[in-house]
Design an enzyme around this catalytic site. Structure first.
Site, PDB file in Angstrom:
ATOM      1  CG  ASP A 179      -1.627  -1.365   1.352  1.00 19.69           C
ATOM      2  OD1 ASP A 179      -2.499  -1.652   0.529  1.00 19.69           O
ATOM      3  OD2 ASP A 179      -1.264  -2.153   2.247  1.00 19.69           O
ATOM      4  CG  HIS A 195      -3.346  -5.205   3.339  1.00 19.53           C
ATOM      5  ND1 HIS A 195      -2.915  -4.417   2.300  1.00 19.53           N
ATOM      6  CD2 HIS A 195      -3.771  -6.361   2.768  1.00 19.53           C
ATOM      7  CE1 HIS A 195      -3.064  -5.083   1.159  1.00 19.53           C
ATOM      8  NE2 HIS A 195      -3.590  -6.259   1.422  1.00 19.53           N
TER       9      HIS A 195
HETATM   10  P1  NAI Z   1      -2.146 -18.269  -4.029  1.00 15.83           P
HETATM   11  O1  NAI Z   1      -3.499 -18.845  -3.795  1.00 15.83           O
HETATM   12  O2  NAI Z   1      -1.557 -18.267  -5.390  1.00 15.83           O
HETATM   13  O3  NAI Z   1      -1.101 -19.027  -3.084  1.00 15.83           O
HETATM   14  C1  NAI Z   1      -1.361 -19.273  -1.737  1.00 15.83           C
HETATM   15  C2  NAI Z   1      -0.670 -20.574  -1.379  1.00 15.83           C
HETATM   16  O4  NAI Z   1      -0.796 -20.774   0.024  1.00 15.83           O
HETATM   17  C3  NAI Z   1      -1.298 -21.797  -2.057  1.00 15.83           C
HETATM   18  O5  NAI Z   1      -0.297 -22.492  -2.776  1.00 15.83           O
HETATM   19  C4  NAI Z   1      -1.832 -22.615  -0.885  1.00 15.83           C
HETATM   20  O6  NAI Z   1      -1.721 -24.010  -1.091  1.00 15.83           O
HETATM   21  C5  NAI Z   1      -0.916 -22.142   0.238  1.00 15.83           C
HETATM   22  N1  NAI Z   1      -1.443 -22.409   1.575  1.00 15.83           N
HETATM   23  C6  NAI Z   1      -2.732 -22.400   2.009  1.00 15.83           C
HETATM   24  N2  NAI Z   1      -2.803 -22.749   3.298  1.00 15.83           N
HETATM   25  C7  NAI Z   1      -1.546 -22.994   3.705  1.00 15.83           C
HETATM   26  C8  NAI Z   1      -0.978 -23.416   4.933  1.00 15.83           C
HETATM   27  N3  NAI Z   1      -1.737 -23.687   6.002  1.00 15.83           N
HETATM   28  N4  NAI Z   1       0.368 -23.564   5.005  1.00 15.83           N
HETATM   29  C9  NAI Z   1       1.136 -23.322   3.929  1.00 15.83           C
HETATM   30  N5  NAI Z   1       0.657 -22.933   2.732  1.00 15.83           N
HETATM   31  C10 NAI Z   1      -0.662 -22.769   2.620  1.00 15.83           C
HETATM   32  O7  NAI Z   1      -2.196 -16.803  -3.408  1.00 15.83           O
HETATM   33  P2  NAI Z   1      -1.160 -15.610  -3.584  1.00 15.83           P
HETATM   34  O8  NAI Z   1      -1.569 -14.786  -4.745  1.00 15.83           O
HETATM   35  O9  NAI Z   1       0.220 -16.130  -3.529  1.00 15.83           O
HETATM   36  O10 NAI Z   1      -1.494 -14.760  -2.281  1.00 15.83           O
HETATM   37  C11 NAI Z   1      -1.196 -15.247  -0.988  1.00 15.83           C
HETATM   38  C12 NAI Z   1      -1.858 -14.384   0.073  1.00 15.83           C
HETATM   39  O11 NAI Z   1      -1.333 -13.060   0.053  1.00 15.83           O
HETATM   40  C13 NAI Z   1      -3.380 -14.228  -0.078  1.00 15.83           C
HETATM   41  O12 NAI Z   1      -3.961 -14.319   1.206  1.00 15.83           O
HETATM   42  C14 NAI Z   1      -3.527 -12.812  -0.606  1.00 15.83           C
HETATM   43  O13 NAI Z   1      -4.778 -12.275  -0.281  1.00 15.83           O
HETATM   44  C15 NAI Z   1      -2.417 -12.129   0.139  1.00 15.83           C
HETATM   45  N6  NAI Z   1      -1.986 -10.840  -0.410  1.00 15.83           N
HETATM   46  C16 NAI Z   1      -1.593  -9.881   0.496  1.00 15.83           C
HETATM   47  C17 NAI Z   1      -1.157  -8.651   0.078  1.00 15.83           C
HETATM   48  C18 NAI Z   1      -0.744  -7.617   1.068  1.00 15.83           C
HETATM   49  O14 NAI Z   1      -0.388  -6.514   0.646  1.00 15.83           O
HETATM   50  N7  NAI Z   1      -0.733  -7.864   2.367  1.00 15.83           N
HETATM   51  C19 NAI Z   1      -1.108  -8.316  -1.360  1.00 15.83           C
HETATM   52  C20 NAI Z   1      -1.493  -9.391  -2.224  1.00 15.83           C
HETATM   53  C21 NAI Z   1      -1.924 -10.613  -1.758  1.00 15.83           C
END
Ligand code: NAI
Length: 329
Positions: A159, A187
């Site tokens: 952000d 966030h």
């Molecule tokens: P994604 O769905 O591509 O990858 C998430 C991965 O986490 C998946 O491979 C899944 O199997 C794994 N996962 C789920 N539960 C798990 C657990 N208990 N232990 C280990 N791994 C686990 O999602 P992406 O795009 O990589 O995003 C990840 C997170 O980051 C989402 O929650 C998204 O909303 C968040 N995010 C946060 C931002 C921020 O600025 N704080 C910005 C963009 C995304």
């Protein structure tokens, strides 16, 4: 030193990590002299995909990457880790209520908080990127009583970077000319990107912009809703920019912030700026010798006060919800 730093990353087979792991292994987190060992956590069904990511890490032949271990058990993967980047989370699926989302993530972050508590190195620093990031960080922190609270942060650097980019574009300067940007609060769409302490080429940004209408009706909603705009355009949530911000937050937390500037970090509130203790919220922070400090003494006008209070109220209600679910240890 030549002893590898052990870096845990969760959600390692996901989209953000496909942009994150290679940069860590290339030295962008800890610098060109520091070997790293990666400890990658995934859920069992994603381990095969993660093996493919590890094959690609091998195929980069990164000189700084001393070792990669993968697994689906947080107790094993977090053993001895110095840094933990908690990226994996349960996304909101169709028909899921906010309380379902908090509960599903609570199940993840209670377990990971306990595993860090019992197995991480004494100096561990934990950064939560997975959403709802601030409340997930609070859950992990609350389940790790032996780790100092201040070692738990959540990511609002994306952000922050979005706000810097918008202000640079508006004022026609390079991003290098922008300093002292602040994101306050959660966030989420309630976050408050604050230009009133920011500087453009050392001059107050509000004076350079001289357009309160732009600040309120363009800048604020653009930064607050940027995540949704990227999903609309790309058909997928921000991944490369989220990975970049995750690296920058942890890099600055370990290696320090530049003189005469600060960054936005979500940290446990200590009462600063009238924000009661109990939530993890975004503040302007500087870092020296691996310890962050909240920048104190900024003047908060009535407009900013209202926006900060609204976002902190949202954090308080998330905290009450997860407390009610028994997730705070
Ligand atoms: P994604 O769905 O591509 O990858 C998430 C991965 O986490 C998946 O491979 C899944 O199997 C794994 N996962 C789920 N539960 C798990 C657990 N208990 N232990 C280990 N791994 C686990 O999602 P992406 O795009 O990589 O995003 C990840 C997170 O980051 C989402 O929650 C998204 O909303 C968040 N995010 C946060 C931002 C921020 O600025 N704080 C910005 C963009 C995304």
């Amino acid at each position: 030193s030549n002893t590898p730093v052990k870096v845990a990353v969760t959600g390692a087979a996901g989209a953000i990590c496909y942009n994150l792991l290679f940069r860590i292994a290339a030295g962008e987190l800890l610098g060109p002299e520091q070997p790293v060992e990666l400890r990658l956590l995934e859920i069992t069904p994603a381990l095969k995909a993660l093996e493919g990511v590890v094959m690609e890490l091998d195929d980069c032949a990164f000189p700084l990457l001393s070792k990669v271990e993968i697994g689906d058990d947080a107790n094993t993967v977090f053993d001895g880790v110095n840094l933990a980047m908690l990226v994996g989370a349960r996304p909101r699926s169709k028909g899921m209520e906010r309380s379902d989302l908090l509960e599903a993530n609570g199940a993840i972050f209670t377990v990971q908080g306990r595993a860090l508590n019992d197995h991480a190195a004494d100096d561990v620093k934990v950064l939560v990127t997975g959403n709802p990031a601030n409340t997930n960080a609070l859950i992990a922190m609350s389940n790790a009583p032996d780790i100092p609270n201040r070692r738990f942060n959540a990511l609002t650097r994306l952000d922050h970077n979005r706000a810097v980019a918008q202000l640079a574009q508006k004022t026609g300067v390079s991003v290098n000319a922008i300093s002292q940007m602040t994101i306050w609060g959660n966030h989420s769409a309630t976050q408050y990107p604050d230009v009133f302490h920011a500087l453009v080429d050392g001059r107050p940004a509000a004076e350079v912009v001289d357009d309160q209408d732009w600040v309120e009706n363009d800048f604020l909603p653009t930064v607050q809703k940027r995540g949704a705009a990227i999903i609309d355009a790309r058909g997928a949530s921000s991944a490369a920019s989220a990975a970049n911000a995750t690296i920058e937050h942890m890099r600055d937390w370990v290696r320090g912030t530049p003189a005469n500037d600060w960054v936005s970090m979500s940290v446990p509130s200590d009462g600063s700026y009238g924000i009661a203790e109990g939530v993890i919220t975004s503040y302007p922070c500087t870092v020296t010798d691996g310890e962050y400090s909240i920048v104190e003494g900024l003047e908060i006008d009535a407009f900013s006060r209202e926006k900060i209070d609204a976002s902190v109220a949202e954090l308080n209600s998330e905290r009450e919800a997860v407390h009610g679910m028994g997730l705070l240890g």
